[in-house]
Design an enzyme around this catalytic site. Structure first.
Site, PDB file in Angstrom:
ATOM      1  N   HIS A  28      27.774 -16.762   8.825  1.00  0.00           N
ATOM      2  CA  HIS A  28      26.500 -16.140   8.455  1.00  0.00           C
ATOM      3  C   HIS A  28      25.305 -16.765   9.165  1.00  0.00           C
ATOM      4  O   HIS A  28      24.203 -16.259   9.082  1.00  0.00           O
ATOM      5  CB  HIS A  28      26.257 -16.226   6.948  1.00  0.00           C
ATOM      6  CG  HIS A  28      25.835 -17.588   6.507  1.00  0.00           C
ATOM      7  ND1 HIS A  28      26.735 -18.578   6.260  1.00  0.00           N
ATOM      8  CD2 HIS A  28      24.609 -18.124   6.324  1.00  0.00           C
ATOM      9  CE1 HIS A  28      26.092 -19.675   5.935  1.00  0.00           C
ATOM     10  NE2 HIS A  28      24.796 -19.436   5.962  1.00  0.00           N
TER      11      HIS A  28
HETATM   12  C1  UD1 Z   1      20.561 -18.149   3.151  1.00  0.00           C
HETATM   13  C2  UD1 Z   1      20.189 -19.582   3.497  1.00  0.00           C
HETATM   14  C3  UD1 Z   1      21.374 -20.326   4.076  1.00  0.00           C
HETATM   15  C4  UD1 Z   1      22.566 -20.179   3.179  1.00  0.00           C
HETATM   16  C5  UD1 Z   1      22.867 -18.708   2.985  1.00  0.00           C
HETATM   17  C6  UD1 Z   1      24.093 -18.482   2.118  1.00  0.00           C
HETATM   18  C7  UD1 Z   1      17.849 -19.927   4.158  1.00  0.00           C
HETATM   19  C8  UD1 Z   1      16.957 -20.230   5.303  1.00  0.00           C
HETATM   20  N1  UD1 Z   1      19.117 -19.655   4.476  1.00  0.00           N
HETATM   21  O1  UD1 Z   1      20.776 -17.470   4.383  1.00  0.00           O
HETATM   22  O2  UD1 Z   1      21.040 -21.705   4.182  1.00  0.00           O
HETATM   23  O3  UD1 Z   1      23.690 -20.845   3.743  1.00  0.00           O
HETATM   24  O4  UD1 Z   1      21.717 -18.127   2.346  1.00  0.00           O
HETATM   25  O5  UD1 Z   1      24.282 -17.197   1.720  1.00  0.00           O
HETATM   26  O6  UD1 Z   1      17.422 -19.935   3.031  1.00  0.00           O
HETATM   27  N2  UD1 Z   1      21.165  -9.980   1.383  1.00  0.00           N
HETATM   28  C9  UD1 Z   1      21.837  -9.087   0.563  1.00  0.00           C
HETATM   29  N3  UD1 Z   1      22.003  -9.394  -0.731  1.00  0.00           N
HETATM   30  C10 UD1 Z   1      21.533 -10.553  -1.263  1.00  0.00           C
HETATM   31  C11 UD1 Z   1      20.858 -11.451  -0.428  1.00  0.00           C
HETATM   32  C12 UD1 Z   1      20.691 -11.159   0.884  1.00  0.00           C
HETATM   33  O7  UD1 Z   1      22.259  -8.024   0.990  1.00  0.00           O
HETATM   34  O8  UD1 Z   1      21.712 -10.785  -2.466  1.00  0.00           O
HETATM   35  C13 UD1 Z   1      20.961  -9.668   2.801  1.00  0.00           C
HETATM   36  C14 UD1 Z   1      19.565  -9.221   3.130  1.00  0.00           C
HETATM   37  O9  UD1 Z   1      19.650  -8.073   3.913  1.00  0.00           O
HETATM   38  C15 UD1 Z   1      18.970 -10.363   3.951  1.00  0.00           C
HETATM   39  C16 UD1 Z   1      20.200 -11.046   4.521  1.00  0.00           C
HETATM   40  O10 UD1 Z   1      21.250 -10.807   3.576  1.00  0.00           O
HETATM   41  O11 UD1 Z   1      18.123  -9.904   4.958  1.00  0.00           O
HETATM   42  C17 UD1 Z   1      19.991 -12.517   4.688  1.00  0.00           C
HETATM   43  O12 UD1 Z   1      19.524 -13.124   3.471  1.00  0.00           O
HETATM   44  P1  UD1 Z   1      18.515 -14.384   3.514  1.00  0.00           P
HETATM   45  O13 UD1 Z   1      18.251 -14.852   2.152  1.00  0.00           O
HETATM   46  O14 UD1 Z   1      17.368 -14.049   4.380  1.00  0.00           O
HETATM   47  O15 UD1 Z   1      19.288 -15.516   4.312  1.00  0.00           O
HETATM   48  P2  UD1 Z   1      20.819 -15.871   4.427  1.00  0.00           P
HETATM   49  O16 UD1 Z   1      21.265 -15.483   5.783  1.00  0.00           O
HETATM   50  O17 UD1 Z   1      21.591 -15.354   3.257  1.00  0.00           O
END
Ligand code: UD1
Length: 392
Positions: free
Chosen positions: A228
């Site tokens: 990820h």
């Molecule tokens: C975040 C953390 C990372 C952690 C990871 C685990 C930061 C900088 N990064 O990254 O350290 O290892 O989480 O999961 O905080 N999304 C969904 N459903 C959700 C949440 C997110 O579909 O419940 C999607 C959204 O489209 C979003 C993408 O996942 O744009 C990324 O989510 P985001 O919270 O921005 O960062 P992660 O890549 O999950």
């Protein structure tokens, strides 16, 4: 304090209970993203056992069933007292919006201290807000350093540590890093790894689930993949290179791939999902805690770019290949089961061969990864209570 769709816990207590609760010391625990939830679960319990009232604040950084709610249910974490429901956005928007909403929460329900865990955007936002409001701050999983400032988490760690009053470390390298950065030794507390508290207390349930069999896999005869990290999945070149290696592995052994939403979106965008009909390669939805633990425990090999999974495989003594150039958790290599292999196809395949040539269980448990880390943290906060008792 309110914003559209805000949810708070309805107050269903009797007056006596409310009065008793109000007279307790209150510590706010902030969690926001998937890797936070397994860390706060034992902390909530340990604080309660010492008579402290934890107020659980969910920032809403991760919000859906698969990335959040299932963890609360499986780990029996109480419903959050408040959910800030921030959702997805750019890093800057997410951090500033969490700070804005959290400042209102901490002003209305001012805690005696705040505990934050890990290194996600919610951790940084909560640390900054706490510090700006003059509230004592504890950081659980302090001192980890990859020395790679292109990782968003590295900046989150450095800033959070620099403003924390209690720095709770999970491995010896973290203590050394903090001392090198000039943190006074009395603030550094080597307590072990709270995530391993959760792993050890759920391992029997996870094993009993035999989740691999539900996917038609045989214990010891499959690999697990998770990806990820933006550097791996947002770059077409790196993602393609990793997927070439994965397809090479899947010709020898089935590979199951619980896909993070960010990764699923990129795989789709780069046209890499077309290969999912290949034999032995099984992309699946993100899994809950128990299913994931069950899958890892019974696997022959885990390939990952996650921080937490490097530690979980070390605790399980399952061989792990980390698809990154560095790790902030070197103990998983020094005593554990982890190898750094980067993202190039040939380096990953060479690592896989080394695993296949070696034993099924490998490495040993680092110091203090014994299931009692949260208890130590609660005790330290209790002992140093005089420092923050009169602070509000
Ligand atoms: C975040 C953390 C990372 C952690 C990871 C685990 C930061 C900088 N990064 O990254 O350290 O290892 O989480 O999961 O905080 N999304 C969904 N459903 C959700 C949440 C997110 O579909 O419940 C999607 C959204 O489209 C979003 C993408 O996942 O744009 C990324 O989510 P985001 O919270 O921005 O960062 P992660 O890549 O999950």
């Amino acid at each position: 304090m309110s914003w559209p769709g805000m949810r708070t816990q309805p107050c269903a207590h009797g007056l006596d209970k409310i009065i008793a609760e109000r007279s307790q010391i209150m510590i706010s625990l902030v969690a926001g993203a998937r890797p936070n939830f397994m860390k706060i679960a034992p902390l909530v319990r340990a604080l309660q056992e010492l008579g402290v009232r934890p107020r659980l604040v969910h920032t809403g950084q991760h919000y859906d069933e698969r990335m959040s709610r299932t963890f609360f249910r499986e780990l029996q974490i109480p419903e959050p007292d408040v959910n800030l429901e921030v959702g997805s956005g750019t890093d800057v928007w997410q951090i500033s919006e969490i700070m804005r909403r959290l400042a209102l929460e901490f002003t209305e329900n001012r805690p005696r201290a705040v505990l934050v865990v890990g290194d996600v955007n919610s951790t940084l936002a909560a640390a900054l807000t706490t510090s700006k409001l003059g509230i004592p701050l504890g950081h659980v999983e302090a001192g980890l350093r990859s020395y790679d400032r292109t990782m968003p988490e590295e900046i989150n760690r450095i800033v959070t540590d620099s403003i924390s009053d209690w720095l709770f470390t999970s491995e010896a390298s973290a203590e050394r890093n903090l001392r090198r950065e000039g943190v006074p030794p009395e603030r550094i507390h080597p307590v072990g790894n709270v995530m391993i508290d959760t792993l050890l207390s759920h391992l029997d349930r996870a094993k009993a689930l035999r989740f691999c069999e539900k996917l038609g896999l045989t214990a010891g005869q499959y690999a697990v993949l998770t990806l990820h990290r933006p550097s791996n999945v947002d770059s077409r070149e790196q993602l393609e290179s990793i997927m070439r290696a994965v397809h090479g592995v899947s010709e020898q052994m089935p590979v199951v791939f619980p896909m993070h939403p960010r990764t699923a979106a990129r795989m789709q965008e780069f046209g890499l999902l077309r290969r999912d009909g290949l034999n032995g390669f099984t992309p699946i939805e993100p899994q809950g805690y128990l299913a994931m633990l069950s899958l890892m425990e019974a696997s022959r090999l885990v390939m990952t770019d996650s921080g937490g999974i490097q530690e979980e495989t070390t605790a399980l003594r399952v061989p792990c290949l980390t698809l990154r150039a560095n790790t902030e958790r070197p103990v998983t290599i020094d005593v554990g089961s982890n190898q750094l292999v980067g993202w190039r196809t040939e380096d990953i395949l060479a690592g896989v061969q080394r695993v296949f040539d070696g034993p099924r269980r490998i490495g040993q448990l680092p110091d203090n990864w014994d299931g009692r880390s949260a208890e130590r943290i609660a005790q330290i906060m209790q002992m140093t209570r005089a420092d923050y008792r009169g602070s509000s």
